[in-house]
Design a protein around this motif. Structure first.
Motif, short mmCIF file in Angstrom:
data_model
loop_
_atom_site.label_atom_id
_atom_site.label_comp_id
_atom_site.label_asym_id
_atom_site.label_seq_id
_atom_site.Cartn_x
_atom_site.Cartn_y
_atom_site.Cartn_z
N GLU A 58 13.26 9.73 -8.67
CA GLU A 58 12.47 9.50 -9.77
C GLU A 58 13.03 8.60 -10.82
O GLU A 58 14.17 8.14 -10.71
N GLY A 59 12.11 7.74 -11.42
CA GLY A 59 12.72 6.68 -12.22
C GLY A 59 12.83 5.37 -11.67
O GLY A 59 13.43 4.28 -12.26
N GLU A 60 12.77 5.18 -10.37
CA GLU A 60 13.03 3.86 -9.66
C GLU A 60 11.90 2.81 -9.91
O GLU A 60 12.01 1.62 -9.80
N ALA A 81 0.76 -1.07 0.14
CA ALA A 81 -0.19 -0.15 0.14
C ALA A 81 0.92 1.29 0.05
O ALA A 81 0.43 2.41 -0.72
N LEU A 82 1.96 1.29 0.73
CA LEU A 82 2.78 2.43 0.78
C LEU A 82 3.65 2.48 -0.44
O LEU A 82 3.83 3.45 -1.14
N LEU A 83 3.72 1.18 -1.34
CA LEU A 83 4.96 1.38 -2.43
C LEU A 83 3.82 1.93 -3.73
O LEU A 83 4.28 2.62 -4.38
N VAL A 84 2.52 1.54 -3.79
CA VAL A 84 1.65 2.01 -4.75
C VAL A 84 1.32 3.48 -4.49
O VAL A 84 0.96 4.13 -5.47
N ASN A 85 1.68 4.09 -3.29
CA ASN A 85 1.26 5.41 -3.20
C ASN A 85 2.53 6.21 -2.71
O ASN A 85 2.80 7.17 -2.24
N ASP A 145 5.96 4.53 -12.28
CA ASP A 145 6.31 5.90 -12.50
C ASP A 145 6.75 6.19 -13.80
O ASP A 145 6.46 7.30 -14.66
N VAL A 146 7.80 5.54 -14.34
CA VAL A 146 8.41 5.59 -15.68
C VAL A 146 7.22 5.70 -16.85
O VAL A 146 6.95 6.37 -17.69
N PHE A 147 6.50 4.42 -16.46
CA PHE A 147 5.64 4.54 -17.68
C PHE A 147 4.26 5.44 -17.72
O PHE A 147 3.93 6.09 -18.86
N THR A 148 3.91 5.89 -16.47
CA THR A 148 2.77 6.89 -16.28
C THR A 148 3.45 8.26 -16.70
O THR A 148 2.89 8.95 -17.52
N ALA A 149 4.67 8.55 -16.31
CA ALA A 149 5.49 9.93 -16.67
C ALA A 149 5.39 10.16 -18.34
O ALA A 149 5.33 11.07 -18.98
N GLY A 150 5.88 8.73 -18.92
CA GLY A 150 6.00 8.78 -20.28
C GLY A 150 4.84 8.81 -21.30
O GLY A 150 5.12 9.50 -22.22
N LEU A 151 3.68 8.03 -20.55
CA LEU A 151 2.52 8.26 -21.37
C LEU A 151 2.00 9.70 -21.31
O LEU A 151 1.49 10.17 -22.41
N GLU A 152 2.17 10.20 -20.09
CA GLU A 152 1.80 11.79 -19.93
C GLU A 152 2.40 12.55 -20.82
O GLU A 152 1.68 13.56 -21.55
N ARG A 153 3.65 12.50 -21.02
CA ARG A 153 4.70 13.08 -22.13
C ARG A 153 3.98 12.94 -23.40
O ARG A 153 4.11 13.88 -24.22
#
Length: 232
Positions: free
Chosen positions: A69-71, A2-6, A75-83
Motif C-alpha cells: 500500500e502506498g508504493e 500490464a502487470l503493474l497497472v493491475n 494507488d495513492v491518488f485513487t484512494a485519496g480521491l475516493e476518500r
C-alpha cells in the motif's frame, strides 16, 4: 507494464499474450511468455535483493504482481480521491482543495506515457484520466465555494485546451467569471461553448448550461460548486 497497472490482481495468461504479441504470437507462445516472466523475476530480484518474498506470483491461470500500500502513486491518488468523494458534504472546502491539489501534484505527465498502445494499458490510462478529471472538477467546485475565482479562471482555461468537450469545465469557468464581475466574458464563454459543440459534435449545450446562461443574462444568483448550476 500490464502487470503493474493491475498490481495486486491476477492477470490471466491470454490477455498477457495479447499484450506482448497482439495478433502474431510466436510458436510455443506459453514458453515464450514464461521466458519473459523469468527475466522479469530476475530483474525484480536484482532491484530488491533483500526482499523476503517474490513480488511476481505465478498461478495456474496467470500472474500477479504484488505491491505494498502506498508504493504506487496511482494507488495513492485513487484512494485519496475516493476518500474525498465519500467525505461529508459539509467538509471544509479549504481542506478539500488542499488535499486535491496535493493528490494532483502526483501527476507528472500523462498516465503511462509511451505505453498507450496495448489494451490493458489503454484501459488503465482511461481509468486514471477519468479520475484525474474528476479530481479537477471537485477541486474547482471547492475553490468556487471558497470564492477563489481569479485563481481558477486561468486553470480552467488551461484545462479546456485539452478537455474541450468537458462541459463541466465550461460551466465552472462561466461561474468563476460571472462571480468575478466579468459578466460579458462569462457570456462569451457560453457562445464559444455553443459554437464548439455545434461545429465539432453537432450538439447544443445541455439544459444545465442554458440555465447558467439565462441566470447570467438576468444577473441572478448563479449556483456552483455542487455539480450543477442554475439560478434562484
Amino acid at each position: 507494464m500490464a502487470l503493474l497497472v493491475n498490481a495486486g490482481n491476477l492477470v490471466p495468461t491470454d490477455p498477457l499474450i495479447h499484450e506482448l504479441w497482439r495478433e502474431a504470437p510466436p510458436a510455443h507462445v506459453e514458453n515464450a511468455l514464461q521466458a519473459h516472466v523469468s527475466r522479469l523475476r530476475q530483474r525484480l530480484a536484482a532491484l530488491e535483493p533483500e526482499a523476503q518474498t517474490p513480488r511476481l506470483v505465478t498461478y495456474p491461470s496467470g500472474y500477479q504482481l504484488d505491491v505494498a500500500e502506498g508504493e504506487l502513486d496511482a494507488d495513492v491518488f485513487t484512494a485519496g480521491l475516493e476518500r474525498i468523494r465519500n467525505a461529508d458534504a459539509d467538509a471544509d472546502p479549504a481542506q478539500t482543495a488542499a488535499e486535491l491539489r496535493a493528490l494532483l501534484r502526483l501527476w507528472r505527465g500523462p498516465a503511462l506515457y509511451g505505453m498507450a498502445g496495448t489494451p490493458l494499458c489503454q484501459a488503465a490510462i482511461c481509468r486514471l484520466e477519468e479520475s484525474r478529471i474528476a479530481a479537477l472538477e471537485l477541486l474547482f467546485d471547492s475553490e468556487l465555494r471558497l470564492g477563489n475565482y481569479a485563481q481558477i479562471i486561468p486553470e480552467l482555461r488551461e484545462q479546456l485546451t485539452d478537455q474541450t468537450f468537458r462541459e463541466r469545465f465550461w460551466q465552472q469557468l462561466m461561474i468563476a467569471l460571472y462571480r468575478s464581475g466579468r459578466r460579458s466574458e462569462a457570456l462569451a464563454v457560453y457562445r464559444d461553448l455553443q459554437h464548439t459543440f455545434s461545429q465539432e459534435l453537432g450538439l447544443e449545450p445541455s439544459p444545465v448550461m442554458r440555465d447558467v446562461e439565462r441566470a447570467i443574462l438576468g444577473q441572478e444568483s448563479v449556483s456552483g460548486g455542487s455539480g450543477s448550476a442554475g439560478h434562484h
